[in-house]
Design an enzyme around this catalytic site. Structure first.
Site, PDB file in Angstrom:
ATOM      1  N   TYR A  15       0.809  -1.222   0.000  1.00  0.00           N
ATOM      2  CA  TYR A  15       0.000   0.000   0.000  1.00  0.00           C
ATOM      3  C   TYR A  15       0.839   1.267   0.000  1.00  0.00           C
ATOM      4  CZ  TYR A  15       1.403  -0.477   4.838  1.00  0.00           C
ATOM      5  OH  TYR A  15       2.151  -0.638   5.964  1.00  0.00           O
ATOM      6  N   GLY A  16       2.169   1.140  -0.040  1.00  0.00           N
ATOM      7  CA  GLY A  16       3.032   2.311   0.055  1.00  0.00           C
ATOM      8  C   GLY A  16       4.116   2.269  -0.999  1.00  0.00           C
ATOM      9  N   LEU A  18       5.994  -0.015  -1.879  1.00  0.00           N
ATOM     10  CA  LEU A  18       6.020  -1.250  -2.679  1.00  0.00           C
ATOM     11  C   LEU A  18       4.965  -1.252  -3.793  1.00  0.00           C
ATOM     12  CD1 LEU A  18       6.729  -3.905   0.088  1.00  0.00           C
ATOM     13  CD2 LEU A  18       8.308  -3.012  -1.632  1.00  0.00           C
ATOM     14  N   ALA A  20       5.377   0.813  -6.082  1.00  0.00           N
ATOM     15  CA  ALA A  20       6.265   1.178  -7.192  1.00  0.00           C
ATOM     16  C   ALA A  20       6.995  -0.069  -7.675  1.00  0.00           C
ATOM     17  CB  ALA A  20       7.271   2.241  -6.747  1.00  0.00           C
ATOM     18  N   GLU A  83      10.838  -4.139   5.661  1.00  0.00           N
ATOM     19  CA  GLU A  83       9.787  -3.447   6.414  1.00  0.00           C
ATOM     20  C   GLU A  83      10.204  -3.105   7.838  1.00  0.00           C
ATOM     21  OE1 GLU A  83       7.439  -1.986   5.260  1.00  0.00           O
ATOM     22  OE2 GLU A  83       6.852  -2.965   3.415  1.00  0.00           O
TER      23      GLU A  83
END
Length: 151
Positions: A15-16, A18, A20, A83
């Site tokens: 959702y962030g 990743l 991209a 993470e």
């Protein structure tokens, strides 16, 4: 000769950063198949002083993201390291946008639900425009460090 068990494959909701493909490619050396998905009753926060987001449960909010499919155990280990300790990998239920199918997948949830540094809503397009280039350099350095032989 003993038969080897089939590899266990994982699905991971991202959702962030990743979202991209460029970041995923640096980490996993490939861009796995993915499917757009919604995580219900969660919110994607900005974090003061950081360029990446956090998600936490919030009633009546939704987080749009993607499910990375076919993630190997080794790739999951890389994502766990990437993470960092502030996130907890937990099983969550997402709805695939294409067909409304519900899946249980892994997601990285912010560990401190009372963190005073969480605010507002994180914006992927803004992050991509402002931070992607530097973030790719940092991610490449992270992988070089991770792949160094341990003495």
């Amino acid at each position: 000769m003993a038969a080897t068990a089939a590899p266990c494959l994982h699905s991971v909701f991202v959702y962030g950063t990743l979202l991209a493909d460029e970041v995923v490619r640096v980490l996993l050396k490939r861009v796995p198949p993915s499917s757009p998905a919604i995580l219900q009753n969660y919110h994607r926060f900005s974090i003061k002083g950081r360029v990446y987001p956090a998600i936490l449960p919030v009633d009546c909010k939704n987080v749009a993201g993607e499910v990375l499919l076919g993630i190997t155990d080794q790739e999951l280990d890389v994502l766990d390291s990437y993470e960092d300790v502030e996130y907890e990998r937990r099983a969550v239920e997402v709805s695939l946008i294409d067909n409304s199918e519900k899946l249980i997948v892994d997601a990285y949830i912010w560990g401190n639900k009372d963190d005073p540094n969480l605010y507002g809503e994180w914006d992927f397009e803004e992050w991509k425009r402002l931070h992607l280039e530097d973030y790719l350099v940092m991610t490449t350095e992270f992988m070089e460090e991770l792949e160094k032989p341990q003495d």
